[in-house]
Design a protein around this motif. Structure first.
Motif, PDB file in Angstrom:
ATOM      1  N   GLN A 249      17.667 -13.980 -51.293  1.00 48.85           N
ATOM      2  CA  GLN A 249      18.276 -12.986 -52.567  1.00 48.85           C
ATOM      3  C   GLN A 249      16.977 -12.040 -53.123  1.00 48.85           C
ATOM      4  OE1 GLN A 249      19.181 -13.451 -56.137  1.00 48.85           O
ATOM      5  NE2 GLN A 249      19.299 -11.511 -55.870  1.00 48.85           N
TER       6      GLN A 249
ATOM      7  N   VAL B 117      14.135 -10.045 -51.756  1.00 51.65           N
ATOM      8  CA  VAL B 117      15.425  -8.766 -51.517  1.00 51.65           C
ATOM      9  C   VAL B 117      15.688  -7.765 -51.759  1.00 51.65           C
ATOM     10  CG1 VAL B 117      17.515  -7.504 -49.542  1.00 51.65           C
ATOM     11  CG2 VAL B 117      15.817  -9.303 -48.514  1.00 51.65           C
TER      12      VAL B 117
ATOM     13  N   GLY C 136      13.899  -4.336 -52.081  1.00 49.94           N
ATOM     14  CA  GLY C 136      14.448  -3.253 -52.063  1.00 49.94           C
ATOM     15  C   GLY C 136      15.045  -2.045 -52.887  1.00 49.94           C
TER      16      GLY C 136
ATOM     17  N   GLY D 176      21.863 -10.620 -43.994  1.00 48.59           N
ATOM     18  CA  GLY D 176      20.747 -10.035 -44.956  1.00 48.59           C
ATOM     19  C   GLY D 176      19.547 -10.236 -44.676  1.00 48.59           C
ATOM     20  N   ASN D 177      19.460 -11.693 -45.008  1.00 51.75           N
ATOM     21  CA  ASN D 177      17.821 -12.221 -45.347  1.00 51.75           C
ATOM     22  C   ASN D 177      17.326 -12.148 -43.830  1.00 51.75           C
ATOM     23  OD1 ASN D 177      17.148 -13.781 -47.841  1.00 51.75           O
ATOM     24  ND2 ASN D 177      19.041 -14.231 -47.526  1.00 51.75           N
TER      25      ASN D 177
ATOM     26  N   LEU E 170      18.137  -9.197 -41.662  1.00 55.07           N
ATOM     27  CA  LEU E 170      17.480  -7.903 -41.557  1.00 55.07           C
ATOM     28  C   LEU E 170      16.192  -7.910 -42.396  1.00 55.07           C
ATOM     29  CD1 LEU E 170      21.308  -6.844 -41.303  1.00 55.07           C
ATOM     30  CD2 LEU E 170      19.336  -6.768 -39.303  1.00 55.07           C
ATOM     31  N   ALA E 171      16.803  -8.154 -43.144  1.00 57.90           N
ATOM     32  CA  ALA E 171      14.888  -7.773 -44.532  1.00 57.90           C
ATOM     33  C   ALA E 171      13.884  -8.294 -44.093  1.00 57.90           C
ATOM     34  CB  ALA E 171      15.904  -8.398 -45.902  1.00 57.90           C
TER      35      ALA E 171
ATOM     36  N   THR F  59      12.237  -5.079 -43.094  1.00 64.26           N
ATOM     37  CA  THR F  59      11.301  -4.345 -43.839  1.00 64.26           C
ATOM     38  C   THR F  59       9.843  -3.971 -43.748  1.00 64.26           C
ATOM     39  OG1 THR F  59      12.397  -5.576 -45.849  1.00 64.26           O
ATOM     40  CG2 THR F  59       9.991  -5.403 -46.294  1.00 64.26           C
TER      41      THR F  59
ATOM     42  N   LEU G 153      17.398  -0.140 -47.502  1.00 68.45           N
ATOM     43  CA  LEU G 153      16.944  -1.649 -47.960  1.00 68.45           C
ATOM     44  C   LEU G 153      18.200  -1.880 -48.988  1.00 68.45           C
ATOM     45  CD1 LEU G 153      13.223  -0.611 -49.122  1.00 68.45           C
ATOM     46  CD2 LEU G 153      14.031  -1.869 -46.865  1.00 68.45           C
TER      47      LEU G 153
ATOM     48  N   PHE H  67      19.945  -4.062 -47.417  1.00 66.82           N
ATOM     49  CA  PHE H  67      20.111  -5.533 -47.398  1.00 66.82           C
ATOM     50  C   PHE H  67      19.804  -6.016 -48.468  1.00 66.82           C
ATOM     51  CE2 PHE H  67      16.360  -3.867 -44.111  1.00 66.82           C
ATOM     52  CZ  PHE H  67      17.317  -3.882 -42.535  1.00 66.82           C
TER      53      PHE H  67
ATOM     54  N   MET I 186      23.879  -7.072 -49.028  1.00 63.91           N
ATOM     55  CA  MET I 186      24.766  -8.260 -48.381  1.00 63.91           C
ATOM     56  C   MET I 186      23.991  -9.598 -48.082  1.00 63.91           C
ATOM     57  SD  MET I 186      23.280  -6.954 -43.751  1.00 63.91           S
ATOM     58  CE  MET I 186      24.333  -7.803 -43.758  1.00 63.91           C
TER      59      MET I 186
ATOM     60  N   ALA J 285      12.182 -14.391 -47.568  1.00 58.23           N
ATOM     61  CA  ALA J 285      13.359 -14.176 -46.746  1.00 58.23           C
ATOM     62  C   ALA J 285      13.712 -14.838 -45.253  1.00 58.23           C
ATOM     63  CB  ALA J 285      13.569 -12.328 -46.803  1.00 58.23           C
TER      64      ALA J 285
END
Length: 539
Positions: free
Chosen positions: A262, A265, A269, A324-325, A327-328, A332, A361, A364, A367, A437
């Motif tokens: 978290q 990310v 972002g 979220g992790n 996807l990031a 990214t 970004l 993410f 999320m 992440a």
């Protein structure tokens, strides 16, 4: 130490929607202002570096400023312990009133602090001290606000209601950008660089006064009041939170399985994106344009904190955060490649595309961050919740996140000096957040337990029971991270007057020793108390 359960009932003191939103509003305003105070330093890092560090090497001055920025983050876990203990002993409200005053006073002092040209080496020394005070204050603020709100709301909507607190970090950054833009646009470039940059720091005192007035009208958390009246508050929250391998396993599991990912990310972002766009070698976007691009991206993305917080009430905290992790970790670097192609350095400057990329970004971010307050309060027992929630959160965000701009920038500079890597230099810094992440996705997916159906009135830890294999794996992962930092990051920060690498080693050793002492002391003192309680219950 009594281990009896609190009386079973519907949550005492829980309130209707209108009362809940008054609590959220009062808590969120203060937390947002503290984030504003904390992040305005990073937003003005490039300007601050010109005033508080020796002139001559702008890159070195910028790195020194980012290190000072990181010093505030390094102090956050210690603030979490100090104010978390107060919050679990005295009350949630009292603790975050004190943190608000410390943060506001420290920010105002930066606004009036003389520069290096006036007081020499004392300027950066005092600046670092003030940043440490800010870090201590923020370490106690977030956990208090999250716990305070969570203990007012019904179980089935905790993700939704606590997600409003999650918006405050982004709103604080957004507010800092707006204030910087307003002040910058109201004066000439020379006035801004001379004294105008101080105005956003000085305005903090007004914002803090308003927030203090609002918070003084709050009552104590109903759940904490209930625990206190029942005589169930902890006598020693730090000992009780970290006094065994099982408790350290929970802390490390929450750190690696949620907070670390978290943190990177979030800071990639929002914060690293800001400095990356402004950097002349990576993007070269004008200062004012960069602030507008990021501010608009933040404004578009902020409502999704609430969307994903509410969604976690249905799907689960773990499901949303791990998505979220993942996807990031995957997207990214491609997003930054797309951004660079539409910057002045890329030769096709298009602010609309940049805003869209920042927005993605931030999605993410929402999320991984929207559900985490609910997840944290549901993972720890009520009697030591303030202390237990605060430590893994602030280690994750203080170290993994807070040092991200410094680590990423140092990697970019190193790559630029390497002929074989210079082509990829603009993206080399992203290897760090992407890796963390990905680790969080793996650890969280395999080991975390879902918490959305937990009640927060219990006194038992709501994560996995102790397992030597899990504990050993998490300790090993932590050791690998520390060794990597020692070998690859710390040497780049060494100066003629300070060996940062050895300072880091001494600090790490001190933490290990303190942890061992706490564990042994807990076993000696509280093991005997637990035996006495069991004997009394058997009579």
């Amino acid at each position: 130490m009594s281990s009896g359960a609190l009386p079973a009932s519907t949550p005492a003191g829980r309130q209707g929607d209108s009362s809940i939103f008054r609590v959220i509003g009062a808590s969120a305003v203060g937390t947002m202002i503290e984030w504003y105070d904390f992040y305005i330093f990073g937003s003005l890092a490039a300007v601050i570096s010109l005033h508080f560090y020796p002139s001559g090497n702008q890159v070195a001055a910028l790195l020194a400023t980012l290190a000072t920025f990181g010093a505030g983050f390094a102090a956050r876990p210690f603030g979490a312990l100090f104010f978390g203990r107060i919050g679990d002993l005295v009350g949630r409200k009292y603790a975050f009133l004190v943190t608000l005053l410390i943060m506001g006073g420290a920010t105002f002092l930066i606004g009036i602090l003389p520069g290096y040209a006036t007081i020499g080496i004392a300027a950066p020394i005092i600046l670092v001290t003030i940043r440490v005070l800010q870090g201590l204050a923020l370490g106690g603020e977030y956990g208090g606000a999250a716990v305070y709100v969570a203990e007012h709301v019904p179980d089935h909507k905790r993700g939704f209601y606590t997600s409003f607190i999650q918006t405050t970090a982004t709103l604080g950054l957004f507010l800092s950008l707006l204030v910087i833009l307003a002040v910058r646009e109201s004066m000439s470039q020379s006035a801004w660089e001379s004294w105008g940059w101080r105005v956003p720091f000085l305005l903090s005192i007004v914002l803090v006064a308003v927030s203090l007035f609002i918070r003084l009208r709050l009552k104590e958390s109903p759940l904490f009041t209930k625990i206190k009246d029942a005589g169930k508050t902890s006598k020693a929250p730090i000992m009780e939170s970290f006094g065994s391998k099982a408790k350290w396993q929970t802390i490390l599991l929450v750190l690696w399985g949620a907070a670390a990912g978290q943190a990177v990310v979030w800071y990639t972002g929002q914060f690293y994106t800001l400095s990356w766009l402004q950097n002349e070698s990576t993007a070269g976007v004008p200062f004012v344009d960069t602030n507008w691009i990021v501010a608009i991206g933040l404004a578009l993305g902020t409502p999704f904190f609430v969307v994903f917080g509410a969604l976690s009430d249905r799907l689960g905290r773990k499901t949303v955060m791990m998505a979220g992790n993942l996807l990031a970790a995957i997207f990214t670097i491609p997003i930054f490649v797309l951004m660079r192609a539409h910057t002045p350095v890329g030769g096709n400057y298009n602010p609309v595309v940049l805003i869209f990329c920042v927005f993605v970004l931030v999605l993410f971010v929402t999320m991984v961050y929207g559900p985490i307050a609910a997840f944290l309060v549901e993972s720890f027992p009520a009697r030591v919740r303030y202390t237990s929630v605060s430590l893994p959160y602030h280690i994750g965000n203080g170290y993994f996140g807070g040092f991200l701009p410094l680590i990423a920038t140092a990697l970019v500079v190193a790559a630029q000096d390497n002929s074989s890597l210079s082509r990829y230099a603009p993206y080399v810094g992203l290897i760090y957040p992407v890796t963390v992440a990905a680790i969080t996705f793996v650890v969280g997916s395999l080991l975390l337990r879902e918490t959305k159906d937990n009640t927060i009135e219990g006194i038992e830890t709501r994560q996995r029971g102790y397992s030597p294999a899990i504990f050993g794996s998490l300790v090993g992962l932590t050791i690998v991270a520390l060794v990597a930092a020692d070998q690859f990051l710390m040497p780049t920060l060494n100066t003629e007057t300070l060996n940062v690498q050895w300072f880091f080693r001494i600090l790490a050793l001190l933490v290990v020793v303190i942890s061992a002492v706490v564990t042994v002391r807990h076993r000696r003192i509280y093991g005997l108390e637990e035996q006495e309680d069991l004997a009394l219950e058997g009579r």
